[in-house]
Design an enzyme around this catalytic site. Sequence first.
Site, mmCIF file in Angstrom:
data_model
loop_
_atom_site.group_PDB
_atom_site.id
_atom_site.type_symbol
_atom_site.label_atom_id
_atom_site.label_comp_id
_atom_site.label_asym_id
_atom_site.label_seq_id
_atom_site.Cartn_x
_atom_site.Cartn_y
_atom_site.Cartn_z
ATOM 1 C CD GLU A 41 -1.879 9.549 -4.267
ATOM 2 O OE1 GLU A 41 -1.199 10.557 -3.972
ATOM 3 O OE2 GLU A 41 -2.995 9.339 -3.782
ATOM 4 C CG ASP A 101 -1.732 1.230 1.390
ATOM 5 O OD1 ASP A 101 -2.634 1.429 0.563
ATOM 6 O OD2 ASP A 101 -1.474 2.013 2.334
#
Length: 606
Positions: A296, A259
């Site tokens: 991201e 993550d």
Amino acid sequence: MPFGAAPRAGGGVDFRLWAPAAQRCDLVLGASGEQLLAAERDADGWWHCFRPGAAAGSRYRWRIDGGLLAPDPASRSNPDGVHHPSCVVDPARFEWDEDWRGRPWSEVVLYELHVGAFTPEGTFAAAASKLAQLAALGITAIELMPVGAYGGRFGWGYDGVLPYAPHPAYGSPEDLKQLVQQAHRLGLMVFLDVVYNHFGPDGNYLHAYAPQFFSATHQSPWGAALNFDGPGSRPVREFFIHNALYWIEEYRIDGLRLDAVHAIVDASRPDLLEELSSRVRAAAGGRHVHLVGENEDNVHQRLAPRPQPGCYDGQWNDDFHHALFVALTGDSSGYYHDYGSRPVDLLARALTHGMLFEGSHRWPGGAREQCIAAPPQHLPAMVNAAHNHDQVGNRAFGERLARLVPPPAAELATLLALLTPATPLLLFGEETGADTPFLYFADWEGELRDAVRSGRRREFSHAAKGADGQAHELPDPCSEATFASTRLDDEHRHGERGRRWLQMVGDALAMRRQFIVPRQHLLLQGEHRSGRVGATGIRVRWNYAGGAVLALDLNIGPAAIDVPASGEAAGQVLFAHGRGDRDPRTAHWPAWSALWWLGNNGATSA
């Protein structure tokens, strides 16, 4: 494993705790603390004691400096929750089948699920009972949202504090192993989301006795950043690397999805992500074990087309989702801002290039600091999804596309995730076209609950209207009713709509298995073409060594378009959506329609 409780083959248990800031550590044995054993400290801050009478099932915790009672941070089981005693587990007791070697990355079709919301029971055992129908559909891998123990009864799992202990509401460690074993018997891989960028706020005792776990110089969006490169960081790095090895070795997990790796700050070399990959590759032996990152910042340098120490097999491709979502809904708020002016063009490029914004940091408001067209990527490394837990759950009302766009558009979105050379991911329920919301939920109490509630109100003050256009009160993220509303209604699977979606998804996966998967190793890099056709049409051509071409003619809009002939020879039609005329040379593309076909560009070599 150097952390936690380790049963000895001849009996008894060794207990170890890294607590460099503690002046004294005692092991408290028994659910009610019946026995107290003083631990000995070494020069590096490790505390150890051996108890001959302890065994699997023994309850224990640590008493720090004569006061604080804390669970083992490397507990393999905490049956009563994160504030209660840990439980010794013997990892050698479970009897594994020995013939499972995994499946290669080229065959991966991911099915993301939340254990608590996937079934009415919300357990590992209940999830295991549903695996056969996923395997029959053509799914090849389930991906579990984080299962490490966290505070409260329900939550997404990304605020875990005991990353080695399965969340007790889902079942025991043996229940999770039974789930993995059942998956393997059905030919399914099991991926697991792991969180190595922060600890959750409820049940985290580390600050009291091991503050070296947290960085003195780096920050995290979710609290104290972890210390991977400062003084005392070696045991911290080992704690998380061993966690990855633990899931691979003790649970036979086939893949880890890390993550938010952009939030892992580590200036050392090799950094944590590289070292973790190398150690996992070495531990995998002859098994197929896959590593996937969520980044991201869209950094692609860690990706490799085959298993390689230090590298990763895949990366979540938010650019595909965002361009697709904006093209279908017209919503360009928040982090969709960068896709709002030309979503069809960006979707066309995402289909052939993977990521769109290379190494471009995202500001807190959602917009990129700059827009950079990324070079072509190794497309199978891109994990493409029309839905995932983030993109659905981070909406105010947790709507899936089935609630936001007409049925043919929602169907098309799922097909576009499934039928490209990228690696597909479905969110649980998507295979039946479920419109069940997936909301954010967390079982916090007190000040933490109040802070989360007020934070959600601030974040979504601009979005108080639901998919029906009417004003609605925001769901309470800390309400059990909010959590319950995300659980799938199994009745939907058996209704007319559910059966139609299942047929569509099954047919698409059969097409993928027959025509896309066998050619993945022949896919050329940087030689794919896509372009606009009219206002909402896209032609995509993926090229393979030997001259084969996978073609997609797509109308992503709500109105039919007439298109000029491409001049290409008619190829073998593989799959059609919304196209009564299955001839690839047709000049009329209905709304929300697509045609996949196989052609040839005349080339003979890569």
